[in-house]
Design a protein around this motif. Structure first.
Motif, PDB file in Angstrom:
ATOM      1  N   PRO A  20       7.973 -83.516   0.496  1.00 21.79           N
ATOM      2  CA  PRO A  20       8.055 -83.799  -0.865  1.00 21.79           C
ATOM      3  C   PRO A  20       6.663 -83.847  -1.604  1.00 21.79           C
ATOM      4  N   ALA A  21       5.875 -84.746  -0.978  1.00 22.37           N
ATOM      5  CA  ALA A  21       4.507 -84.921  -1.726  1.00 22.37           C
ATOM      6  C   ALA A  21       3.556 -83.850  -1.886  1.00 22.37           C
ATOM      7  N   TYR A  22       3.788 -83.051  -0.789  1.00 26.88           N
ATOM      8  CA  TYR A  22       2.853 -81.685  -0.891  1.00 26.88           C
ATOM      9  C   TYR A  22       3.546 -80.708  -1.989  1.00 26.88           C
ATOM     10  N   LEU A  23       5.139 -80.848  -2.087  1.00 26.05           N
ATOM     11  CA  LEU A  23       5.651 -79.932  -3.049  1.00 26.05           C
ATOM     12  C   LEU A  23       5.393 -80.544  -4.460  1.00 26.05           C
ATOM     13  N   VAL A  79      -5.717 -82.947   1.471  1.00 27.33           N
ATOM     14  CA  VAL A  79      -5.607 -81.601   1.214  1.00 27.33           C
ATOM     15  C   VAL A  79      -5.419 -81.165  -0.262  1.00 27.33           C
ATOM     16  N   ALA A  80      -4.859 -81.869  -1.154  1.00 29.18           N
ATOM     17  CA  ALA A  80      -4.552 -81.545  -2.523  1.00 29.18           C
ATOM     18  C   ALA A  80      -5.883 -81.694  -3.192  1.00 29.18           C
ATOM     19  N   ALA A  81      -6.985 -82.826  -2.685  1.00 29.07           N
ATOM     20  CA  ALA A  81      -8.240 -82.769  -3.505  1.00 29.07           C
ATOM     21  C   ALA A  81      -9.092 -81.766  -2.962  1.00 29.07           C
ATOM     22  N   ALA A  82      -8.879 -81.197  -1.438  1.00 32.74           N
ATOM     23  CA  ALA A  82      -9.628 -80.426  -1.103  1.00 32.74           C
ATOM     24  C   ALA A  82      -9.358 -78.834  -1.739  1.00 32.74           C
ATOM     25  N   ARG A  83      -8.020 -78.670  -1.716  1.00 36.47           N
ATOM     26  CA  ARG A  83      -7.462 -77.274  -2.025  1.00 36.47           C
ATOM     27  C   ARG A  83      -7.423 -77.039  -3.469  1.00 36.47           C
ATOM     28  N   GLN A  93       1.312 -89.630   2.926  1.00 33.96           N
ATOM     29  CA  GLN A  93       0.807 -89.469   1.238  1.00 33.96           C
ATOM     30  C   GLN A  93      -0.704 -89.244   1.305  1.00 33.96           C
ATOM     31  N   LEU A  94      -1.458 -89.906   2.143  1.00 30.15           N
ATOM     32  CA  LEU A  94      -2.794 -89.900   2.185  1.00 30.15           C
ATOM     33  C   LEU A  94      -3.339 -88.425   2.682  1.00 30.15           C
TER      34      LEU A  94
END
Length: 989
Positions: free
Chosen positions: A34-37, A364-368, A358-359
């Motif tokens: 869910p965090a990635y979504l 991943v979100a910060a990089a992508r 979550q981390l």
């Protein structure tokens, strides 16, 4: 009691840490999904907004008002009141009306336009911009045509169209107004969002780009005018296109549309923003399907790992549990001592998993997705309790035998085999669920909902269990034969794998981990190659410029003028589809097809297709000047049934097509002459048309036409045509009249016209041509797809198809295709030749858009899931080796004392688990391929609203091999490390 459990944890802290890590993976997977979504939802919106076209980031509120009577539509004040419903936009007010007096021709009017802040968006090449009253600025091409320059006076008058059926024109409809040309301007980017969708710079046939006459608000009102077009162009700013406020934007657009309807029926809101919002929602929906596809098997895999790890650990301390049971401890003490050690580790791992999941997503979100940010909140933890409970359930289930078995069973050195009826029943249930899920997926047509969403997970798990049951007996057989042959090392390694009750489950787990990684690799590779096909074959070339309506012959001429060698540009248009049932059709200048177009894989060589589509053909009949002279002899002319002769011409100088009317044919021989300015550089004769007036029936006549050269002709209907000593002899016989005329076509093309086609069924012997008339065709080549058009389409040569056509209408969807060698100023060159660019599609831009859509972004989670799955397998392998270590050290040390050679001991310890890993890696990748065949077709990998293109369905073999080798190296490294540790502990050394 708690202190005793903690002491047990500390004593076996290595196993406890490993079990905690497995629990952490289970909960982290449940949190990460869910965090990635959530992060992906924001990234999809941000990416689509960033790559949106100007029309998808703006809106136009347009209306009309008659300035003479002050009625007929809303004014700016009325329209402005509606903008309160939609904050976050910057607005440009504009109005316009047609005038004459500037251009020498009255075939087209000029447009006087007031547009807010126009001076900031034009480049003045002479004179100055608007300052005082009566100032206007005109475009550079217009000034050249009209013969005016900065400082010259000009008289403009409002105009209306005179709809003359023969020669329509624009006439005066207002008092003349004397103005001053303050300056001459150019526009660097007519496609800039500032200019909206008004078509200010649309190309006009015979004139070139139309350029508005810009003026200020006062001067605009000074000129007497009537019907006026009013508009407000709104450009969405960052506040309006905020990823967190898209629902508010949609609501505001609906409210604005309702408000506009209330103000007046003539007020319209035109915007592509809803299409952008729909694309974002579709991308999010695809992501919400793709992420759980591997999130579910990852959580199941983690629980399976915990089940296996706890089972291994409990087997290692059966003697302790036997002593507890022998002393008669109460059931809750026995239960707590049996499960407490595992539960403490699992709970610690679950807490860590909440943070780790979550981390991981944050990293991943910060990089992508840099700059997108992460939405704060606790929503990502909503599945963590369920994952923790699943982990606890797996741990308790793994210890059920030790909790319920009698003391005698617990004291046995050889544990009870794990192939009993219960184990078989559990595996049968898993296999049944896999079958049901796969069938439901197939029956629903690939709907990843309900049980269908679990299909990939259950299919891979079921295949792993079946593989374990099928392969491990073979290992036992191999070990027995090795022992009989005196090869002790392989025999000891084989028996260790086959006789340990947990070995079968460990093998199934390793197969499943490799399968998840392989399935992720399949999805990533197929999706990436599919995006390449969509971007390259879907666009058709590296770059495609759609131009404003233009005649086909002019489009061909201009492109060949700009690129005489055929190195980088190709003209294309679309065939007309009169029935709506025909495949889409593309007519392309096939002489440049090999150099420009993106050619589909598995298609015949492009050179062979070009040869088939463009065989040698006789030269076309032409006239060499602007005078069309035809000598015709008619006999049998009946009063009231006179036959009229028309000639369809295409300019050889790129001036377009025209239908010249020579008039009625009189009895006897007559010369018919007509001036055709478009034929100053020569014209090609496309056809002759014989017409009659009204609904006359029973038309018969004999006509001989000379002065057309020695070209052969054909006449599909209403008579026959043959050669005569003095020209072309036509026998006309139309008992029911000539509602559309009788056409004669020169045989200057192959007949029927050769076509290449793509599709499962033949398009037939007749297609609708460029002129909307039936066109006889013959199929010469089959293609997997036609570039830009799709898998159900046809391809013809544009020049031959244009010769086949006899109309003078503009082309349907005229385009200029360019390869990556096209000069940077190609758009300017085409514009200088009179074409107006309406749209610019680039393969690399489409690729960037696809890379920012939901399917592409969600597949990064597949990469995470594949990596976590392999790590799960590695940790399970470490834990299994740690539990087996004491038992194996004891057994092998005894064998060493009895004379087992050190070399055999080393091979038995070093290659036990590497052999297991090697078999599991190959089997796991095969499982992934079978799972992909069963379920991969249902994944929405192709992006939002994909074109009908031959997208790849299978991953590349090298990708599968590379993934297998990578996973094998990682797991084999872990396996070798455990083997070396075991060898070091064996005595004597």
């Amino acid at each position: 009691m708690m202190s005793l459990v903690l002491a047990m944890v500390w004593t076996r802290r290595g196993q406890a840490v490993t079990l905690a890590l497995l629990a952490m993976f289970a909960v982290a997977a449940a949190v990460a999904s869910p965090a990635y979504l959530t992060a992906t939802d924001r990234a999809i919106a941000a990416g689509q907004i960033e790559t949106a076209t100007p029309g998808e980031r703006s809106l136009v509120i347009a209306g009309a008002q008659d300035a003479r009577i002050q009625t007929g539509g809303p004014g700016f004040a009325d329209v402005g009141a509606a903008l309160v419903e939609l904050p976050g936009f910057s607005y440009v007010y504009s109005s316009s009306y047609p005038v004459i007096g500037l251009e020498k021709s009255v075939a087209y009017p000029s447009r006087v336009v007031f547009r807010q802040d126009v001076c900031a968006h034009v480049r003045i090449v002479s004179g100055r911009c608007l300052v005082g009253e009566d100032d206007v600025i005109v475009g550079a091409r217009t000034a050249e045509r009209a013969g005016v320059r900065a400082g010259d006076p000009v008289t403009l008058m409002n105009a209306v169209m005179e709809d003359d059926p023969v020669d329509p024109y624009w006439k005066k409809d207002g008092a003349p107004e004397r103005l001053v040309v303050a300056g001459v301007y150019e526009v660097d980017d007519p496609a800039d969002v500032y200019w909206g969708t008004h078509g200010y710079f649309t190309s006009l046939a015979g004139l070139g780009p139309a350029e508005p006459v810009f003026t200020d608000a006062n001067t605009f009102e000074t000129i007497e005018h009537g019907l006026t077009d009013l508009s407000i162009d709104g450009l969405a700013g960052p506040g309006a296109l905020n990823p967190d406020r898209l629902d508010e934007l949609r609501t505001g657009l609906l409210a604005l549309t309702r408000k506009a309807t209330e103000i007046g029926p003539n007020l319209q809101v035109d915007t592509a923003i809803p299409a952008l919002l729909d694309r974002i929602e579709s991308g999010r929906a695809a992501a919400h399907l793709l992420v759980p596809v591997l999130a579910v098997p990852l959580v199941l895999l983690a629980c399976f790992s915990i089940f296996l790890a706890v089972g291994y650990g409990t087997q290692g301390r059966q003697s302790e549990l036997a002593i507890v049971a022998l002393r008669g401890s109460r059931w809750w003490n026995r239960w707590w001592l049996a499960t407490g050690e595992s539960l403490v580790a699992i709970l610690a791992g679950a807490v860590a998993g909440c943070l780790a999941g979550q981390l991981l997503v944050n990293a991943v979100a910060a990089a992508r997705f840099p700059g997108v940010g992460i939405e704060e909140g606790w929503a990502s933890l909503r599945y963590a309790p369920f994952a923790a409970l699943a982990a606890v359930g797996a741990a308790v289930l793994a210890q059920r035998r030790q909790l319920l078995s009698p003391v005698a069973t617990l004291l046995r050195r050889n544990p009870v085999a794990a192939n009993g009826p219960r184990a078989l029943a559990v595996e049968a249930v898993v296999i049944l669920l896999a079958v049901v899920a796969a069938v439901q997926l197939a029956v629903s047509g690939g709907s990843l909902s309900g049980v269908g969403l679990l299909a990939p997970a259950f299919v891979m798990l079921a295949l792993a269990l079946l593989a374990a049951r099928a392969l491990l007996p073979l290992v036992t057989r191999y070990a027995s034969r090795a022992l009989a042959a005196g090869r002790l090392a392989p025999a000891l390694a084989g028996f260790q794998l086959s006789r340990r009750p947990g070995a079968q489950r460990l093998f199934a787990l390793l197969v499943a981990t490799v399968a998840v990684a392989g399935y992720a690799a399949c999805a990533i590779d197929v999706a990436a190659r599919g995006r390449v096909v969509q971007a390259e074959l879907g666009v058709g070339a590296a770059r495609v410029l759609e131009v404003s309506p233009v005649h086909r012959s002019r489009l061909l001429h201009v492109v060949r003028q700009v690129d005489p060698e055929g190195e980088f540009a190709m003209a294309t248009v679309r065939l007309r589809n009169s029935t709506g049932l025909e495949p889409l059709g593309l007519a392309a200048d096939t002489t440049r097809l090999a150099a420009v177009a993106t050619w589909p894989d598995d298609a015949p060589p492009v050179a062979a297709v070009v040869r088939a589509l463009r065989p040698e053909a006789p030269p076309a009949p032409v006239i060499k000047g602007s005078e069309l002279a035809v000598r015709a002899t008619a006999t049998g002319v009946v009063k009231g049934k006179e036959v009229r002769l028309n000639v369809a011409l295409s300019s050889l100088g790129g001036r377009g097509d025209t239908l010249v009317q020579l008039g009625d044919l009189g009895e006897g021989r007559h010369d018919y002459v007509q001036k055709v300015p478009a034929c100053a550089e020569g014209c090609r004769i496309n056809g002759l048309q014989l017409m009659v007036n009204g609904n006359v029936t029973g038309v018969t006549s004999s006509i001989t036409v000379s002065s057309l050269g020695a070209t052969l002709w054909r006449m599909p209907r209403y008579g026959t045509v043959s050669s005569a000593p003095d020209g072309l002899r036509i026998t006309l016989d139309a008992p029911n009249g000539l509602p559309e005329g009788a056409w004669l076509h020169p045989l200057d093309t192959p007949y029927p016209l050769p076509i290449a086609y793509a599709g499962s069924s033949s398009p037939g012997a007749v297609l609708t041509g460029l002129d909307g008339k039936p066109m006889s065709v013959t199929e010469v080549e089959g293609l997997p797809a036609v570039p830009r058009v799709g898998r159900n389409a046809t391809l013809v040569d544009l020049e031959y198809a244009d010769r086949f056509a006899i109309d003078g209408a503009p082309a349907l969807v005229p385009e200029v295709w360019l390869n990556d060698r096209a000069p940077a100023d190609i758009a300017e060159r085409l514009t200088a030749e009179g074409l107006t660019i309406r749209a610019d599609s680039r393969a690399d831009q489409v690729r960037r858009q696809l890379d920012e859509q939901g399917p592409a972004l969600s597949l990064w989670f597949h990469l995470i899931a594949g990596g976590l799955a392999v790590l799960l397998g590695a940790f399970a392998l470490v834990l299994a080796a740690a539990v087996d270590r004491s038992r194996r050290v004891e057994d092998l040390s005894a064998l060493r004392v009895q004379g087992l050679r050190r070399a055999a001991t080393s091979r038995a310890t070093l290659w036990t688990y590497p052999a297991l890993v090697g078999i599991a890696a190959v089997t796991g990748m095969a499982t992934a391929v079978v799972g992909w065949a069963a379920t991969g077709w249902a994944l929405p990998l192709a992006g939002v609203n994909p074109a009908d293109l031959p997208l790849p369905a299978w991953p590349r073999v090298l990708v599968l091999i590379g993934t297998t080798v990578l996973v094998l190296l990682l797991l084999a490294t872990v396996a070798l490390a455990t083997g070396r540790d075991l060898r070091r502990r064996i005595t004597p050394r």
